[in-house]
Write a protein that holds these residues in place. Structure first.
Motif, PDB file in Angstrom:
ATOM      1  N   ARG A   1       0.794  -1.304   0.083  1.00 18.40           N
ATOM      2  CA  ARG A   1      -0.050   0.146   0.142  1.00 18.40           C
ATOM      3  C   ARG A   1       0.870   1.242  -0.001  1.00 18.40           C
ATOM      4  O   ARG A   1       2.104   1.284   0.410  1.00 18.40           O
TER       5      ARG A   1
ATOM      6  N   ASN B   1      -5.341   7.761   0.698  1.00 12.44           N
ATOM      7  CA  ASN B   1      -4.563   7.209  -0.517  1.00 12.44           C
ATOM      8  C   ASN B   1      -4.505   5.681  -0.526  1.00 12.44           C
ATOM      9  O   ASN B   1      -4.736   5.232  -1.501  1.00 12.44           O
TER      10      ASN B   1
ATOM     11  N   LYS C   1      -7.997   4.564  -1.739  1.00 14.42           N
ATOM     12  CA  LYS C   1      -7.946   4.860  -3.338  1.00 14.42           C
ATOM     13  C   LYS C   1      -7.074   3.650  -4.024  1.00 14.42           C
ATOM     14  O   LYS C   1      -7.747   3.030  -5.062  1.00 14.42           O
ATOM     15  N   TRP C   2      -6.015   3.344  -3.300  1.00 19.65           N
ATOM     16  CA  TRP C   2      -5.053   2.278  -3.978  1.00 19.65           C
ATOM     17  C   TRP C   2      -5.740   0.911  -3.892  1.00 19.65           C
ATOM     18  O   TRP C   2      -5.938  -0.009  -4.851  1.00 19.65           O
TER      19      TRP C   2
ATOM     20  N   THR D   1      -8.976   0.055  -3.962  1.00 19.33           N
ATOM     21  CA  THR D   1     -10.116   0.118  -4.944  1.00 19.33           C
ATOM     22  C   THR D   1      -9.625   0.048  -6.267  1.00 19.33           C
ATOM     23  O   THR D   1     -10.354  -0.886  -7.053  1.00 19.33           O
ATOM     24  N   LYS D   2      -8.391   0.410  -6.490  1.00 20.57           N
ATOM     25  CA  LYS D   2      -7.874   0.181  -7.945  1.00 20.57           C
ATOM     26  C   LYS D   2      -7.484  -1.519  -7.905  1.00 20.57           C
ATOM     27  O   LYS D   2      -7.433  -2.032  -9.103  1.00 20.57           O
ATOM     28  N   VAL D   3      -6.686  -1.676  -6.950  1.00 24.91           N
ATOM     29  CA  VAL D   3      -5.954  -3.073  -6.967  1.00 24.91           C
ATOM     30  C   VAL D   3      -6.966  -4.163  -6.976  1.00 24.91           C
ATOM     31  O   VAL D   3      -6.947  -5.145  -7.737  1.00 24.91           O
TER      32      VAL D   3
ATOM     33  N   GLU E   1     -10.411  -3.700  -7.777  1.00 27.07           N
ATOM     34  CA  GLU E   1     -11.267  -3.288  -8.787  1.00 27.07           C
ATOM     35  C   GLU E   1     -12.886  -2.973  -7.986  1.00 27.07           C
ATOM     36  O   GLU E   1     -13.860  -3.880  -8.330  1.00 27.07           O
TER      37      GLU E   1
ATOM     38  N   VAL F   1     -15.525  -0.120  -5.759  1.00 25.66           N
ATOM     39  CA  VAL F   1     -15.663   1.395  -5.576  1.00 25.66           C
ATOM     40  C   VAL F   1     -16.206   1.752  -4.054  1.00 25.66           C
ATOM     41  O   VAL F   1     -16.889   1.049  -3.495  1.00 25.66           O
TER      42      VAL F   1
END
Length: 449
Positions: free
Chosen positions: A225, A290, A293-294, A296-298, A300, A302
């Motif tokens: 992270r 941060n 947000k990381w 949710t990207k990893v 996938e 929301v």
């Protein structure tokens, strides 16, 4: 009622604590009917389907594996067949009984429809009761590997088994394979299997692993992270355990008023739990955002309205933002004191407690009580300081909570145990190691008015 074997974490009392609280409510209502320092035998009141067990494993922080029990036998037959010391006269009779009466009965329940299939299996033995093992693990594994392989070869094309290094097989302290190995060798996939032998005071349970903790996910979160503060961060496993102690209702709201860099919130987000995170420190608020947000990207997914659910707020003034009786549960680790690089004197610890720690906890608990709903729980960590002679310096958080009208909840409720061993039941708190100088004490309180 179906029984399952849970492989416990390093701190077995903490693992049993987590399970015992989940077992109080549906859909996992049940009891711990037997246990050792390595395994817990769980009997659920209702039938649990495989998907629910996979979700349960994902949810748990203190459990390495969940296994379906195939059979159980008096442990003496295995001790006689594979003793630690010199072979007794009865060892041949015991091994013959294992060959003829035990293994042939359990294998058809573990390996189904294996005709012309390629099979990989592994044997893991959990022999520790509460001290040293009573069975020669290396000899038992070697015996079972060869016997099971020969038995399965009658029907399958190819049979392989996990090979422990010879040096380890000869040692008295042979660790079972880790969840990582279960995944690497595809032992959860048909027709493969990990076969578990777990020992308790009187029984040997034979089981098949059906779910494991994924260490790769935990390592990814813990080490990759973007924002980390290892001196003040809570481990992901412990974050999960604190959340599970709350027994949040469906669609309930969790609050972490000392969210730090967001570990508890990250674990909540991965479980689909609604949450708020607050901090008095602006830098940590940005670090939490941060990290989320990381995440949710990893993975996938929301998190809606992140800016509105993670924000700056003093934990001593939660009611300045949150309405009274609006939060279902609170899981948090407040400030435990400054990072220490050496032991302090008892007088120095007491000064720290009296001037900083105790006032912070009292005001924060007072504020938490206002915003949490009736019957809502607060899972909160407090510090225990160590002196150089290993004496401990603590403060009475229980009395502070009771002074505020909060009820102390027992961490290992005896009502969830169908068998009584050791004196681990109905503890007001549990202490676990943090670092060389500070330990974490886990406390659980409930709002009753």
């Amino acid at each position: 009622m179906k029984q399952f074997l849970f492989i416990l974490g390093k701190n077995y009392t903490l693992s049993l604590c987590e399970i015992s609280h989940l077992l109080q409510f549906n859909p996992y209502k049940g009891k711990i009917i037997d246990y050792s320092k390595q395994i817990g035998i769980i009997e659920f009141e209702e039938i649990i389907n495989p998907d629910s067990l996979l979700k349960l494993q994902h949810r748990l922080g203190g459990i390495q594996k969940i296994c379906e029990i195939i059979a159980d036998y008096p442990k003496e037959i295995f001790i006689e067949g594979f003793p630690l010391q010199k072979l007794p006269k009865k060892f041949k009779k015991a091994r013959t009984s294992i060959e003829n009466n035990i293994i042939p009965k359990i294998l058809p329940q573990i390996f189904l429809n294996i005709q012309n299939k390629k099979i990989m299996f592994a044997i893991s033995v959990y022999p520790y009761l509460f001290s040293k093992p009573e069975v020669s693990v290396g000899h038992l594994i070697q015996f079972l590997n060869q016997f099971i392989k020969n038995h399965l070869k009658k029907d399958s094309n190819s049979v392989k088994y996990f090979k422990y290094p010879d040096k380890l097989l000869k040692s008295k302290d042979l660790n079972p394979i880790w969840p990582h190995h279960v995944l690497v060798y595809s032992l959860l996939e048909f027709p493969n299997a990990e076969i578990i032998l777990g020992f308790t005071k009187d029984r040997c349970y034979i089981a098949k692993t059906i779910a494991v903790d994924n260490p790769n996910v935990r390592k990814l979160i813990d080490e990759h992270r973007p924002e980390t503060q290892f001196e003040t961060s809570i481990p992901p496993k412990l974050a999960k355990i604190l959340i599970n102690l709350l027994n949040l209702p469906k669609n309930g709201i969790l609050l972490d008023p000392f969210c730090g860099t967001g570990t508890i919130l990250m674990m909540a987000a991965l479980q689909g739990i609604n949450f708020f995170g607050t901090e008095i420190n602006n830098e940590r608020i940005e670090a939490t955002k941060n990290n989320l947000k990381w995440l949710t990207k990893v993975f996938e997914f929301v998190i809606p309205n992140l800016e509105q659910i993670v924000f700056k707020l003093d934990a001593r003034n939660l009611d300045s933002y949150f309405e009274e009786n609006s939060i279902d549960g609170i899981a948090t680790e407040p400030y435990l004191g400054p990072p220490l690089k050496s032991y302090l004197l008892e007088s120095e610890y007491k000064k720290l407690i009296e001037e900083e720690i105790q006032p912070l906890y009292f005001k924060s608990l007072q504020s938490m009580k206002k915003v949490i709903k009736k019957n809502g729980k607060i899972a909160i960590i407090s510090p225990v300081y160590k002196e150089i002679d290993n004496k401990k310096v603590d403060f009475d958080l229980k009395s502070l909570a009771e002074e505020l009208g909060l009820k102390v909840i027992k961490l290992l409720p005896s009502s969830r145990f169908g068998i009584k061993k050791e004196k681990i039941y109905d503890k007001n708190s549990l202490i676990i190691l943090k670092d060389q100088y500070v330990m974490r004490k886990i406390n659980l309180f409930k709002k009753i008015e």
